[in-house]
Design a protein around this motif. Structure first.
Motif, PDB file in Angstrom:
ATOM      1  N   ALA A 142      -3.322  20.417  25.983  1.00 43.75           N
ATOM      2  CA  ALA A 142      -3.757  20.524  24.600  1.00 43.75           C
ATOM      3  C   ALA A 142      -2.828  19.726  23.695  1.00 43.75           C
ATOM      4  N   LEU A 143      -3.409  19.119  22.695  1.00 39.87           N
ATOM      5  CA  LEU A 143      -2.633  18.414  21.677  1.00 39.87           C
ATOM      6  C   LEU A 143      -2.407  19.342  20.486  1.00 39.87           C
ATOM      7  N   PRO A 144      -1.246  19.289  19.880  1.00 42.52           N
ATOM      8  CA  PRO A 144      -1.027  20.123  18.686  1.00 42.52           C
ATOM      9  C   PRO A 144      -1.811  19.591  17.502  1.00 42.52           C
ATOM     10  N   ASP A 145      -2.086  20.477  16.551  1.00 45.40           N
ATOM     11  CA  ASP A 145      -2.703  20.028  15.311  1.00 45.40           C
ATOM     12  C   ASP A 145      -1.700  19.180  14.537  1.00 45.40           C
ATOM     13  N   GLY A 146      -2.226  18.303  13.697  1.00 46.67           N
ATOM     14  CA  GLY A 146      -1.354  17.433  12.921  1.00 46.67           C
ATOM     15  C   GLY A 146      -1.917  17.159  11.541  1.00 46.67           C
ATOM     16  N   PRO A 147      -1.138  16.483  10.713  1.00 51.04           N
ATOM     17  CA  PRO A 147      -1.556  16.213   9.337  1.00 51.04           C
ATOM     18  C   PRO A 147      -2.505  15.024   9.242  1.00 51.04           C
ATOM     19  N   ALA A 148      -3.239  15.002   8.157  1.00 51.98           N
ATOM     20  CA  ALA A 148      -4.086  13.835   7.862  1.00 51.98           C
ATOM     21  C   ALA A 148      -3.246  12.755   7.205  1.00 51.98           C
ATOM     22  N   PRO A 149      -3.630  11.512   7.332  1.00 53.78           N
ATOM     23  CA  PRO A 149      -2.879  10.438   6.665  1.00 53.78           C
ATOM     24  C   PRO A 149      -3.070  10.473   5.160  1.00 53.78           C
ATOM     25  N   ALA A 150      -2.141   9.845   4.457  1.00 51.53           N
ATOM     26  CA  ALA A 150      -2.254   9.729   3.010  1.00 51.53           C
ATOM     27  C   ALA A 150      -3.403   8.788   2.658  1.00 51.53           C
ATOM     28  N   ALA A 151      -3.810   8.822   1.409  1.00 49.33           N
ATOM     29  CA  ALA A 151      -4.906   7.963   0.942  1.00 49.33           C
ATOM     30  C   ALA A 151      -4.495   6.490   1.000  1.00 49.33           C
ATOM     31  N   PRO A 152      -5.443   5.605   1.199  1.00 50.29           N
ATOM     32  CA  PRO A 152      -5.124   4.172   1.254  1.00 50.29           C
ATOM     33  C   PRO A 152      -4.761   3.616  -0.119  1.00 50.29           C
ATOM     34  N   LEU A 153      -4.154   2.434  -0.121  1.00 48.20           N
ATOM     35  CA  LEU A 153      -3.884   1.727  -1.367  1.00 48.20           C
ATOM     36  C   LEU A 153      -5.161   1.054  -1.870  1.00 48.20           C
ATOM     37  N   PRO A 154      -5.217   0.704  -3.170  1.00 42.62           N
ATOM     38  CA  PRO A 154      -6.441   0.098  -3.712  1.00 42.62           C
ATOM     39  C   PRO A 154      -6.835  -1.197  -3.007  1.00 42.62           C
ATOM     40  N   ARG A 155      -5.852  -2.007  -2.613  1.00 40.07           N
ATOM     41  CA  ARG A 155      -6.123  -3.239  -1.875  1.00 40.07           C
ATOM     42  C   ARG A 155      -5.408  -3.158  -0.534  1.00 40.07           C
ATOM     43  N   ARG A 156      -6.124  -3.506   0.512  1.00 38.99           N
ATOM     44  CA  ARG A 156      -5.596  -3.319   1.862  1.00 38.99           C
ATOM     45  C   ARG A 156      -5.242  -4.631   2.563  1.00 38.99           C
ATOM     46  N   ASP A 157      -5.247  -5.750   1.855  1.00 38.67           N
ATOM     47  CA  ASP A 157      -5.272  -7.044   2.536  1.00 38.67           C
ATOM     48  C   ASP A 157      -3.927  -7.727   2.739  1.00 38.67           C
ATOM     49  N   HIS A 158      -2.858  -7.228   2.119  1.00 37.45           N
ATOM     50  CA  HIS A 158      -1.512  -7.803   2.267  1.00 37.45           C
ATOM     51  C   HIS A 158      -1.413  -9.236   1.755  1.00 37.45           C
ATOM     52  N   VAL A 159      -2.184  -9.544   0.732  1.00 36.32           N
ATOM     53  CA  VAL A 159      -2.101 -10.864   0.103  1.00 36.32           C
ATOM     54  C   VAL A 159      -0.971 -10.849  -0.928  1.00 36.32           C
ATOM     55  N   GLY A 160      -0.267 -11.972  -1.055  1.00 29.14           N
ATOM     56  CA  GLY A 160       0.795 -12.097  -2.040  1.00 29.14           C
ATOM     57  C   GLY A 160       2.165 -12.165  -1.398  1.00 29.14           C
ATOM     58  N   VAL A 161       3.211 -12.140  -2.230  1.00 27.18           N
ATOM     59  CA  VAL A 161       4.601 -12.192  -1.781  1.00 27.18           C
ATOM     60  C   VAL A 161       5.201 -10.809  -1.904  1.00 27.18           C
ATOM     61  N   HIS A 162       5.678 -10.264  -0.773  1.00 22.54           N
ATOM     62  CA  HIS A 162       6.201  -8.895  -0.780  1.00 22.54           C
ATOM     63  C   HIS A 162       7.438  -8.798   0.112  1.00 22.54           C
ATOM     64  N   ARG A 163       8.305  -7.915  -0.268  1.00 19.92           N
ATOM     65  CA  ARG A 163       9.576  -7.736   0.426  1.00 19.92           C
ATOM     66  C   ARG A 163       9.376  -7.025   1.755  1.00 19.92           C
ATOM     67  N   GLN A 164      10.089  -7.482   2.770  1.00 20.91           N
ATOM     68  CA  GLN A 164      10.143  -6.819   4.065  1.00 20.91           C
ATOM     69  C   GLN A 164      11.320  -5.840   4.084  1.00 20.91           C
ATOM     70  N   LYS A 165      11.359  -4.965   5.059  1.00 20.48           N
ATOM     71  CA  LYS A 165      12.432  -3.983   5.115  1.00 20.48           C
ATOM     72  C   LYS A 165      13.782  -4.603   5.456  1.00 20.48           C
ATOM     73  N   ASP A 166      13.778  -5.839   6.010  1.00 19.70           N
ATOM     74  CA  ASP A 166      15.040  -6.495   6.325  1.00 19.70           C
ATOM     75  C   ASP A 166      15.547  -7.384   5.201  1.00 19.70           C
ATOM     76  N   GLY A 167      14.855  -7.388   4.072  1.00 23.53           N
ATOM     77  CA  GLY A 167      15.295  -8.175   2.933  1.00 23.53           C
ATOM     78  C   GLY A 167      14.591  -9.505   2.785  1.00 23.53           C
ATOM     79  N   ASP A 168      14.012 -10.020   3.849  1.00 20.14           N
ATOM     80  CA  ASP A 168      13.176 -11.213   3.725  1.00 20.14           C
ATOM     81  C   ASP A 168      11.825 -10.829   3.122  1.00 20.14           C
ATOM     82  N   TYR A 169      10.918 -11.814   3.050  1.00 26.45           N
ATOM     83  CA  TYR A 169       9.614 -11.582   2.425  1.00 26.45           C
ATOM     84  C   TYR A 169       8.495 -12.061   3.349  1.00 26.45           C
TER      85      TYR A 169
END
Length: 554
Positions: free
Chosen positions: A320-347
């Motif tokens: 049996a698998l344990p119950d789990g939470p639902a994911p949070a709501a999505p962002l208004p745009r899902r496409d990753h277009v534009g310039v955005h920071r990465q977690k390592d400091g690059d973009y």
């Protein structure tokens, strides 16, 4: 004597489910798969067909098993949309192929991108389209070229195996996996695990229909889990453990359904087992009698999520698998277009070819720019876009300018950013209307007419009812069909769906709301202007559609 009346309950006609004992093929497709595994066609392509030519190909391979290696015959040029459903396959077939390159997780390095570019230029007349499942499709491929194409792809770790057909197709993933600042989990190890264990295995090479998978920890939900056959979505449980929520049974086409949550929490190391259990349920219990009911969404709809999970745990996982939470709501745009920071400091820099259409030379340019300005890593998205990773902050402006020189926009208009189109009548045998060029023209025209419009707005253009471009979940979904113009002539046009939202509602159809291709821009301009004039602060197009008068939607 009166006829005898049996007291036994009438036996329902079987759905062709293997698990219930129905092993005899109930249609031509099932018979073809039983006669020979689709994976076996590779050897015939190399040893026979590529040497003897197109006319040597067995029709059962040509229009069936070839798909197991990403090959479809193209539409013969000059056949109009009115004949799509009238002509036999052999009358629609051209002697050239569409070839789909499988790119799991959308991850490409420079050598892989250049290999695709070289194949495009050498064998595909320079054609290349980024699909909404992160693959790249080429056209004008001849059977004689296939062995060399495979050698070139496999030399850099790519393949066309099970890119099409009744198989587990490409596993889509977030293009920012491993680098996004806000990601819940990097699903790359799980995608690779499933791919390496099961793709190309006869265990799952005969499914009732295609099987589409997604695995992601993206907070934008860019893999559109709501409409996949199975989707693993990153979550954190109440104990702080990172894992996945699981959705099953999503899909569009002529009978759209959103996926249902199983409500189970899956640890990363369990993901391949759970994926295997779910696809095995589809293989064993999936409906094989009627082709149009053979997707897993129909089984999930009939069973419900609770029964599906019970069968998964008891018959396939053994725990049996344990119950789990639902994911949070999505962002208004899902496409990753534009310039955005990465977690390592690059973009990362996401950019937009028009409706995914590129070419061999442009793919070479993208590979060059990725190496010059970043680490060389490139990603495809599920929105027909591309992303260059690992760009130092002081080089993002230069890269943006270099991309713009090739009409690859990092800061595009809403119309450029959020218009999607399927292959259309140019190459597809199922299509009724032109889509790619029509959508590109629409973008150009709307940018001129509505230069200041900046609200999120998806426009999805499809050449037939099969919804490859997700028309039912777009703000403006356009389904290609023949319509009658003002002069009484039958011409290319679209049925219009309005206000679709992933995971919430399918687009609204207003009675009689259609447009000719020639009148498309006028219609879209009119309805967008009405929305812009009437919208409340923060009101989305889909929300406005639900309250707008039909007159404003026409």
């Amino acid at each position: 004597m009166p006829p005898r009346v049996s007291n036994q309950p009438k036996r329902k006609r079987g759905e062709g489910q293997w698990a219930l004992g129905y092993h005899e093929p109930l249609n031509k497709n099932e018979e073809n798969k039983k006669n020979d595994d689709g994976l076996n066609v590779r050897r015939r392509i190399i040893d026979i067909y590529s040497k003897a030519g197109f006319d040597s190909i067995d029709p059962a391979d040509l229009r069936g098993r070839f798909r197991w290696f990403g090959l479809y015959t193209q539409r013969r040029p000059g056949i109009d949309g009115g004949k799509t459903a009238v002509l036999e396959d052999e009358e629609l077939d051209d002697r050239y192929f569409m070839l789909r390159v499988r790119i799991d997780g959308g991850q490409l390095d420079p050598a892989q991108l250049r290999a695709i570019a070289d194949i495009s230029n050498k064998y595909g007349r320079g054609t290349a389209d980024v699909t909404d499942r992160q693959n790249i499709q080429l056209h004008w491929i001849e059977i004689e070229s296939i062995p060399d194409i495979w050698e070139r792809l496999e030399a850099v770790g790519l393949s066309t195996m099970e890119a099409c057909g009744d198989t587990p197709r490409v596993i889509i993933g977030c293009p920012l996996a491993g680098i996004a600042e806000d990601e819940v989990i990097d699903a790359t190890p799980q995608i690779r695990d499933v791919h390496d264990r099961y793709i190309g295995s006869p265990e799952f090479s005969n499914l009732p229909r295609k099987f589409k998978s997604a695995m992601s920890g993206c907070t934008a939900h860019c893999t559109v889990h709501e409409i996949n056959d199975v989707a693993f979505v990153g979550v954190v449980n109440e104990s702080g453990e990172v894992g996945y929520d699981v959705f099953v049974g999503g899909g569009l086409s002529t009978n759209p359904m959103f996926a249902q949550r199983l409500g189970a929490f899956v640890k990363p190391e369990q993901a391949h087992e759970v994926w295997k259990g779910i696809i095995a349920i589809f293989r064993d219990y999936g409906y094989r009698r009627l082709r149009h009911r053979a997707r897993i969404k129909f089984l999930v709809s009939d069973w419900g999520a609770e029964k599906f999970r019970e069968v998964l745990e008891k018959e396939y996982l053994g725990y049996a698998l344990p119950d789990g939470p639902a994911p949070a709501a999505p962002l208004p745009r899902r496409d990753h277009v534009g310039v955005h920071r990465q977690k390592d400091g690059d973009y990362y820099v996401g950019f937009t070819p028009k409706v995914g259409r590129v070419n061999g030379d442009l793919l070479h340019v993208i590979a060059d720019l990725a190496e010059e300005y970043g680490s060389g890593r490139v990603r495809t998205t599920a929105e027909q876009k591309l992303v260059i990773l690992d760009v130092p902050g002081d080089r993002t402006e230069a890269l943006t300018a270099a991309l713009a020189e090739h009409d690859l926009q990092v800061e595009p208009s809403t119309f450029r950013r959020q218009t999607m189109a399927c292959t259309g009548i140019e190459y597809c045998k199922l299509a009724i209307v032109e889509t790619k060029q029509r959508a590109m023209d629409l973008i150009d025209e709307l940018e001129q007419r509505l230069p200041d419009f900046d609200q999120p707005l998806t426009i999805n253009v499809n050449g037939c009812p099969n919804a490859c471009a997700r028309i039912q979940v777009a703000d403006i979904g356009l389904k290609g069909q023949l319509v009658v113009d003002d002069d009484g002539r039958q011409v290319e046009g679209f049925q219009i769906h309005l206000g679709g939202q992933l995971g919430a509602t399918f687009g609204k159809k207003v009675r009689g709301l259609k447009t000719t291709s020639a009148g498309l821009t006028d219609y879209v301009e009119r309805v967008v202007r009405a929305y812009d004039a009437q919208r409340a602060e923060g009101e989305t197009f889909a929300q406005w559609v639900q309250r707008a008068d039909d007159a404003d939607l026409r």
